[in-house]
Motif scaffolding. Structure first.
Motif, PDB file in Angstrom:
ATOM      1  N   PRO A 456       0.749  -1.285   0.005  1.00  0.00           N
ATOM      2  CA  PRO A 456       0.139   0.017   0.079  1.00  0.00           C
ATOM      3  C   PRO A 456       0.716   1.340   0.019  1.00  0.00           C
ATOM      4  CG  PRO A 456      -0.069  -0.935   2.115  1.00  0.00           C
ATOM      5  CD  PRO A 456       0.566  -2.038   1.387  1.00  0.00           C
ATOM      6  N   GLY A 457       2.000   1.074   0.308  1.00  0.00           N
ATOM      7  CA  GLY A 457       2.818   2.231   0.235  1.00  0.00           C
ATOM      8  C   GLY A 457       3.099   2.936  -1.049  1.00  0.00           C
ATOM      9  N   ARG A 458       2.714   2.059  -2.161  1.00  0.00           N
ATOM     10  CA  ARG A 458       2.737   2.651  -3.547  1.00  0.00           C
ATOM     11  C   ARG A 458       1.499   3.409  -3.650  1.00  0.00           C
ATOM     12  NH1 ARG A 458       3.177  -2.333  -7.241  1.00  0.00           N
ATOM     13  NH2 ARG A 458       2.709  -0.610  -8.856  1.00  0.00           N
ATOM     14  N   ILE A 459       0.252   3.125  -3.200  1.00  0.00           N
ATOM     15  CA  ILE A 459      -0.686   3.931  -3.074  1.00  0.00           C
ATOM     16  C   ILE A 459      -0.470   5.409  -2.476  1.00  0.00           C
ATOM     17  CG2 ILE A 459      -3.101   4.105  -2.454  1.00  0.00           C
ATOM     18  CD1 ILE A 459      -3.523   1.100  -2.551  1.00  0.00           C
ATOM     19  N   VAL A 460       0.094   5.206  -1.451  1.00  0.00           N
ATOM     20  CA  VAL A 460       0.503   6.484  -0.881  1.00  0.00           C
ATOM     21  C   VAL A 460       1.258   7.366  -1.565  1.00  0.00           C
ATOM     22  CG1 VAL A 460       1.806   7.660   1.188  1.00  0.00           C
ATOM     23  CG2 VAL A 460       0.015   5.680   1.692  1.00  0.00           C
ATOM     24  N   ASP A 461       2.282   6.692  -2.425  1.00  0.00           N
ATOM     25  CA  ASP A 461       3.118   7.507  -3.090  1.00  0.00           C
ATOM     26  C   ASP A 461       2.564   8.204  -4.119  1.00  0.00           C
ATOM     27  OD1 ASP A 461       5.285   6.828  -1.500  1.00  0.00           O
ATOM     28  OD2 ASP A 461       6.004   5.060  -2.816  1.00  0.00           O
ATOM     29  N   GLY A 462       1.472   7.433  -4.784  1.00  0.00           N
ATOM     30  CA  GLY A 462       0.860   7.752  -5.963  1.00  0.00           C
ATOM     31  C   GLY A 462      -0.206   9.029  -5.504  1.00  0.00           C
ATOM     32  N   PHE A 463      -0.751   8.884  -4.338  1.00  0.00           N
ATOM     33  CA  PHE A 463      -1.489   9.991  -3.561  1.00  0.00           C
ATOM     34  C   PHE A 463      -0.816  11.148  -3.762  1.00  0.00           C
ATOM     35  CE2 PHE A 463      -2.124  12.265   0.024  1.00  0.00           C
ATOM     36  CZ  PHE A 463      -3.328  12.681  -0.172  1.00  0.00           C
ATOM     37  N   THR A 464       0.328  11.157  -3.076  1.00  0.00           N
ATOM     38  CA  THR A 464       1.234  12.205  -3.083  1.00  0.00           C
ATOM     39  C   THR A 464       1.568  12.910  -4.534  1.00  0.00           C
ATOM     40  OG1 THR A 464       2.335  11.238  -1.051  1.00  0.00           O
ATOM     41  CG2 THR A 464       3.559  13.196  -2.432  1.00  0.00           C
ATOM     42  N   ALA A 465       2.000  12.003  -5.607  1.00  0.00           N
ATOM     43  CA  ALA A 465       1.997  12.638  -6.814  1.00  0.00           C
ATOM     44  C   ALA A 465       0.854  13.289  -7.457  1.00  0.00           C
ATOM     45  CB  ALA A 465       2.611  11.348  -7.669  1.00  0.00           C
ATOM     46  N   GLU A 466      -0.425  12.821  -6.982  1.00  0.00           N
ATOM     47  CA  GLU A 466      -1.610  13.331  -7.619  1.00  0.00           C
ATOM     48  C   GLU A 466      -1.939  14.572  -6.862  1.00  0.00           C
ATOM     49  OE1 GLU A 466      -3.677  12.449 -10.119  1.00  0.00           O
ATOM     50  OE2 GLU A 466      -2.264  10.701 -10.773  1.00  0.00           O
ATOM     51  N   LEU A 467      -1.574  14.729  -5.792  1.00  0.00           N
ATOM     52  CA  LEU A 467      -1.720  15.940  -4.945  1.00  0.00           C
ATOM     53  C   LEU A 467      -0.712  17.001  -5.573  1.00  0.00           C
ATOM     54  CD1 LEU A 467      -3.565  16.896  -2.532  1.00  0.00           C
ATOM     55  CD2 LEU A 467      -1.667  16.323  -1.059  1.00  0.00           C
ATOM     56  N   GLU A 468       0.374  16.745  -5.809  1.00  0.00           N
ATOM     57  CA  GLU A 468       1.311  17.549  -6.413  1.00  0.00           C
ATOM     58  C   GLU A 468       0.946  18.139  -8.098  1.00  0.00           C
ATOM     59  OE1 GLU A 468       4.920  15.561  -6.273  1.00  0.00           O
ATOM     60  OE2 GLU A 468       5.442  16.001  -4.064  1.00  0.00           O
ATOM     61  N   ALA A 469       0.240  16.888  -8.608  1.00  0.00           N
ATOM     62  CA  ALA A 469      -0.390  17.389 -10.034  1.00  0.00           C
ATOM     63  C   ALA A 469      -1.520  18.200  -9.874  1.00  0.00           C
ATOM     64  CB  ALA A 469      -0.691  15.817 -10.583  1.00  0.00           C
ATOM     65  N   LEU A 470      -2.391  18.260  -8.907  1.00  0.00           N
ATOM     66  CA  LEU A 470      -3.363  19.038  -8.842  1.00  0.00           C
ATOM     67  C   LEU A 470      -2.709  20.578  -8.234  1.00  0.00           C
ATOM     68  CD1 LEU A 470      -5.941  16.629  -7.239  1.00  0.00           C
ATOM     69  CD2 LEU A 470      -6.260  18.037  -9.386  1.00  0.00           C
ATOM     70  N   ALA A 471      -1.736  20.639  -7.459  1.00  0.00           N
ATOM     71  CA  ALA A 471      -1.112  21.678  -6.988  1.00  0.00           C
ATOM     72  C   ALA A 471      -0.571  22.594  -8.208  1.00  0.00           C
ATOM     73  CB  ALA A 471      -0.265  21.486  -6.058  1.00  0.00           C
ATOM     74  N   ALA A 472      -0.057  21.825  -9.059  1.00  0.00           N
ATOM     75  CA  ALA A 472       0.476  22.487 -10.244  1.00  0.00           C
ATOM     76  C   ALA A 472      -0.328  22.955 -11.180  1.00  0.00           C
ATOM     77  CB  ALA A 472       1.411  21.215 -11.046  1.00  0.00           C
ATOM     78  N   ARG A 473      -1.596  22.587 -11.280  1.00  0.00           N
ATOM     79  CA  ARG A 473      -2.665  22.901 -12.014  1.00  0.00           C
ATOM     80  C   ARG A 473      -3.517  23.864 -11.456  1.00  0.00           C
ATOM     81  NH1 ARG A 473      -3.841  18.520 -15.737  1.00  0.00           N
ATOM     82  NH2 ARG A 473      -5.459  19.758 -16.703  1.00  0.00           N
ATOM     83  N   GLY A 474      -3.563  24.011 -10.269  1.00  0.00           N
ATOM     84  CA  GLY A 474      -4.310  24.952  -9.262  1.00  0.00           C
ATOM     85  C   GLY A 474      -3.658  26.327  -8.964  1.00  0.00           C
TER      86      GLY A 474
END
Length: 474
Positions: A456-474
């Motif tokens: 599940p650590g890979r899910i957490v890593d993916g969550f962090t990457a997605e949050l960064e992607a949204l921040a870059a677009r927001g």
């Protein structure tokens, strides 16, 4: 990210409550709480697991004294489950011993995060001894050299997230010296001498988000009126029954005893809340969207992402009115939020989740699910299991968000630095996501079945990457 696993011999089968002893009397357990109690299975225990990280060390004697004074005054924490022949009841444990419920271990390897994860893992699949109250606190000493971690294990039959957050406040102090009066202690113990307005004002100061939960959803349903609620419930039940089962993905399947957990680094609360506003949604919309993106990345990396993949997360909705904030037990329903995991673009996924969540805000689903849980808890066990299986098929994950105190609290004189937790996955689900805010930060815990998601650590890593992607677009 930190990750852990549970392994070892399978726990024994979960037995029925022991009969009352001669001369004992019991208080009937509510049907909803009985439903949660009976959902226990060796491969899927209905336990809430939480971690409280303290600044500095607390001795076992200090912890036992504090918890004996605070939790010992809340009747439920000194009661065991029993049967009076026809009903499941709460009855006083005449053999209650605080030493059985509050224990300690020394963390190995200098108390690193990895060492903490390994020690936590050994307790995830261990059922409670039903001859005694269904809770334990384990002090893990030597975290990062000199700090104490309090690992809390509480059965869901005792209370839901809002109730257990109030329990947390009752065992803490509101200032470093422990001199500030804590009205939550008397409130949960019953017969509070503190004026009700004082308790409400203190709760609003410490947990404004939780108080909004308790006033918005519960009172909203109350204002709807009995007829409207009844008609909405009938329609909501029809929609639930007609809803197709979630698709089979790597997140669904046969459960095993082994479990895995992972958790995020602390996330600054105001930063993500401001990002959510810029994107035109709520904090929940943002976190749920980023987690859906993390799940997408996990499936895609494994080559197991179906075209147009969309599944649901079961999400609790508080039904506890403000004037019942002192009561324990479970007073919540569920809504089923569609997660468009197949959508690649983060902003499009966010917008779809925002619209889906908005459509659920006036839904009668929470009342329907609460009513079904009450019906299930009063039904024969075989019928309850059938109902749980039917409605468990409508979701892939459990997502829950519990707002915690906005200001710091202290445990036995030590500041509570951090809190995170893992939610049980009812309905034989193998994926749970738990969000908890405290003192300006948010933590997310991810719990999975090891046979379905061993990492599940890979899910957490993916969550962090997605949050960064949204921040870059927001």
């Amino acid at each position: 990210m930190r990750e852990a696993e549970h392994s070892g011999a399978p726990p024994a089968a979960i037995g029925a409550p022991l009969p009352l002893r001669a001369g004992e009397r019991g208080t009937p357990m509510s049907a909803v709480d009985r439903a949660w109690l009976r959902m226990d299975e060796p491969a899927n225990l209905m336990h809430v697991h939480g971690v409280l990280v303290l600044d500095g060390a607390v001795s076992i004697d200090q912890a036992r004294q504090l918890l004996a004074e605070r939790l010992g005054r809340i009747p439920r924490f000194a009661q065991r489950v029993a049967s009076d022949g026809s009903r499941t009841v709460w009855t006083d444990d005449t053999q209650f011993d605080i030493r059985r419920h509050v224990t300690e271990e020394e963390l190995p390897d200098g108390g690193t995060d990895a060492a903490l994860a390994r020690v936590l893992s050994g307790h995830l699949g261990r059922p409670f001894d039903r001859a005694h109250p269904l809770w334990e606190y384990l002090l893990l000493q030597g975290f990062h050299g000199s700090d104490t971690v309090v690992f809390c294990r509480i059965h869901h039959a005792i209370g839901d997230g809002v109730a257990l957050m109030l329990v947390l406040l009752s065992m803490t102090d509101l200032d470093a010296a422990g001199e500030a009066r804590n009205p939550f202690v008397e409130l949960l113990a019953g017969g509070s001498h503190a004026p009700y307005a004082t308790v409400v004002a203190e709760a609003e100061r410490l947990m404004p988000e939780t108080m909004r939960l308790m006033t918005a959803s519960a009172e909203g349903f109350a204002r709807a009126g009995a007829l409207r609620r009844g008609l909405g419930s009938v329609a909501g039940l029809g929609r639930l029954l007609a809803r197709p089962a979630d698709p089979l993905t790597r997140f669904k399947g046969e459960l095993g005893v082994e479990k895995r957990v992972a958790w995020t680094p602390p996330i600054p609360l105001e930063e993500v809340r401001a990002l959510a506003r810029r994107l035109g949604g709520t904090l929940n919309d943002l976190l749920n969207s980023a987690m859906a993106g993390g799940l997408r990345r996990y499936l895609a990396d494994a080559g197991a992402l179906p075209d147009g993949c969309c599944f649901r997360a079961a999400m609790p909705v508080n039904l506890r009115p403000l004037d019942e904030m002192a009561a324990l037990g479970n007073r919540f329903g569920l809504v089923f939020l569609e997660l468009p995991v197949g959508v690649a673009d983060p902003l499009e996924r966010f917008e779809r989740i925002r619209r889906n969540a908005l459509a659920l805000r006036r839904s009668a689903e929470p009342l329907v699910v609460h009513g079904l849980l009450s019906f299930a808890g009063a039904s024969p066990l075989a019928l309850q299991r059938l109902l749980v299986r039917i409605f468990g098929s409508k979701a892939t994950a459990v997502f829950t968000n519990v707002p915690g105190p906005r200001q710091p609290v202290w445990f036995a004189g030590r500041r509570m630095r951090d809190i995170f937790f893992w939610v049980p996955q009812a309905g034989r689900l193998g994926l749970g996501v738990s969000i908890l805010s405290y003192c300006g930060v948010v933590r997310m815990g991810v719990g999975t079945d090891a046979g379905l998601v061993p990492d599940p650590g890979r899910i957490v890593d993916g969550f962090t990457a997605e949050l960064e992607a949204l921040a870059a677009r927001g």
